[in-house]
Design a protein around this motif. Structure first.
Motif, PDB file in Angstrom:
ATOM      1  N   THR A  73       1.271  -4.157  -6.131  1.00 10.34           N
ATOM      2  CA  THR A  73       2.210  -4.446  -5.047  1.00 10.34           C
ATOM      3  C   THR A  73       3.018  -5.703  -5.329  1.00 10.34           C
ATOM      4  O   THR A  73       4.237  -5.747  -5.112  1.00 10.34           O
ATOM      5  CB  THR A  73       1.448  -4.603  -3.714  1.00 10.34           C
ATOM      6  OG1 THR A  73       0.646  -3.448  -3.497  1.00 10.34           O
ATOM      7  CG2 THR A  73       2.416  -4.777  -2.561  1.00 10.34           C
ATOM      8  N   ILE A 105       6.927   4.218  -7.925  1.00  5.32           N
ATOM      9  CA  ILE A 105       6.094   3.507  -6.959  1.00  5.32           C
ATOM     10  C   ILE A 105       4.631   3.897  -7.222  1.00  5.32           C
ATOM     11  O   ILE A 105       4.213   5.016  -6.877  1.00  5.32           O
ATOM     12  CB  ILE A 105       6.471   3.857  -5.505  1.00  5.32           C
ATOM     13  CG1 ILE A 105       7.960   3.578  -5.259  1.00  5.32           C
ATOM     14  CG2 ILE A 105       5.614   3.064  -4.524  1.00  5.32           C
ATOM     15  CD1 ILE A 105       8.432   3.993  -3.872  1.00  5.32           C
ATOM     16  N   ARG A 133       1.685   4.214  -5.982  1.00  4.18           N
ATOM     17  CA  ARG A 133       1.034   4.123  -4.675  1.00  4.18           C
ATOM     18  C   ARG A 133      -0.484   3.977  -4.766  1.00  4.18           C
ATOM     19  O   ARG A 133      -1.104   3.265  -3.971  1.00  4.18           O
ATOM     20  CB  ARG A 133       1.383   5.369  -3.839  1.00  4.18           C
ATOM     21  CG  ARG A 133       2.840   5.457  -3.424  1.00  4.18           C
ATOM     22  CD  ARG A 133       3.087   6.679  -2.561  1.00  4.18           C
ATOM     23  NE  ARG A 133       4.462   6.730  -2.072  1.00  4.18           N
ATOM     24  CZ  ARG A 133       5.461   7.257  -2.756  1.00  4.18           C
ATOM     25  NH1 ARG A 133       5.227   7.780  -3.962  1.00  4.18           N
ATOM     26  NH2 ARG A 133       6.678   7.282  -2.264  1.00  4.18           N
TER      27      ARG A 133
END
Length: 358
Positions: A351, A328, A330
């Protein structure tokens, strides 16, 4: 005819049957004993067929077949036409994908509901090219030649004209079948809805293209493209139209649709369900829930793919299964300049691509 017997009256036939009827009946019973020799075909005309088994006596693998012949389904032609139209819509989606990949979508700067011929003379091509140069995309593609413009123009023109061809392939047979009373009872509203979906799709397509033509796009730092939200709406409507066409076509080919047969078929289907064990019914319900869930996830994946395309997010994170060694990423998934914050779900490269992968 054998299928009609299975769904309808199970009384012992008293009149001689034709070879075709006996053949269909034998096929439904899984027996080829009557079909082994040419002599047996003649004997079919004098066979008194035994009654079919009750629903509870059918083997676990028994199923209700699709009826694709007019002899057993008076609406078979309608079902085939609807499925054929679904195939055309699938082809339309693929051509739209190529139009996107070749960056051709903004080459036509106007929209005519009925379409028209492409430029035919050098003067007409020069005039069309000049119209294109008045819009924002030209500022990023000023090295384009007239031949380059012709290439992207033909892709967009072909995509639009294919859409009109699909509309005609639906509307003309619909009018013919409706005039002859061949549309199955209960399906007239579905036909109106499908026609409305097709017509609206053209409007949504132009609405999408306009998002890349406005003066507000001049000075964009990134490559000028259409709104990813409108692109997702355009693709989502196409997929919904395709799914509805397939669902409708298979429904028409599933059972006889004259009033008496439809009532009998519905009753017979209920009897077949009642003849299943409770554990089998529980598994059937789980299968249905799973099928609906997978279908929903597939549709969501397709829509998320539209956002990947609309943001050119597929050009980043060229590793799999991790994204630059992270499950992920982030740090890259939130752009603090985007307001409101929910826009990050649909406009931030990291995203958008992560959503599509998941």
């Amino acid at each position: 005819s054998g299928y009609a017997t299975l769904l309808g009256d199970q009384r012992r036939p008293t009149e001689p049957t034709t070879a075709a009827a006996a053949s269909g009946y034998a096929t439904l019973l899984g027996s080829s004993a009557l079909l082994d020799s040419p002599e047996s075909t003649t004997q079919h005309n004098h066979i008194a067929m035994p009654p079919l088994p009750s629903p509870s006596a059918l083997p676990p693998t028994a199923a209700l077949p699709y009826l694709t012949k007019l002899a057993t389904n008076p609406h078979a032609s309608v079902g085939k036409w609807i499925l054929g139209t679904g195939g055309l819509v699938a082809g339309m989606v693929h051509v739209g994908g190529v139009t996107r990949l070749t960056k051709s979508g903004l080459s036509m700067t106007d929209w005519k509901p009925l379409g028209g011929l492409p430029p035919l003379t050098t003067a007409e091509w020069e005039a069309e090219f000049e119209r294109y140069r008045q819009h924002p995309e030209w500022q990023q593609r000023q090295s384009m030649t007239l031949d380059d413009f012709k290439y992207i123009f033909y892709w967009e023109w072909g995509h639009r004209m294919l859409g009109r061809t699909v509309g005609l392939a639906f509307a003309a047979p619909w009018a013919y079948f409706a005039a002859r009373g061949r549309i199955p009872p209960g399906y007239h509203g579905r036909m109106v809805a499908l026609f409305a979906l097709g017509g609206t799709q053209g409007l949504v397509g132009w609405w999408m293209v306009k998002s890349g033509l406005g003066d507000d796009r001049r000075g964009d730092r990134h490559e000028i493209r259409v709104s990813p939200y409108r692109l997702a709406a355009h693709l989502g409507m196409a997929v919904a139209t395709y799914g509805t066409l397939v669902y409708t076509g298979l429904g028409i080919l599933s059972i006889p649709h004259d009033a008496a047969a439809a009532t009998s078929a519905s009753s017979k289907l209920q009897q077949l369900a009642q003849g299943m064990s409770s554990s089998a019914m529980a598994h059937a319900r789980k299968l249905r829930v799973g099928a609906v869930g997978v279908t929903g996830l597939t549709f969501a994946t397709i829509l998320s793919g539209a956002f990947v395309a609309g943001n050119d997010a597929g050009n980043a994170y060229n590793t799999f299964p991790k994204m630059n060694d992270q499950w992920i990423p982030r740090e890259d998934m939130v752009d603090p300049t985007l307001e409101p914050r929910w826009r990050n779900m649909f406009e931030t490269t990291a995203t958008v691509q992560w959503n599509h992968r998941v």
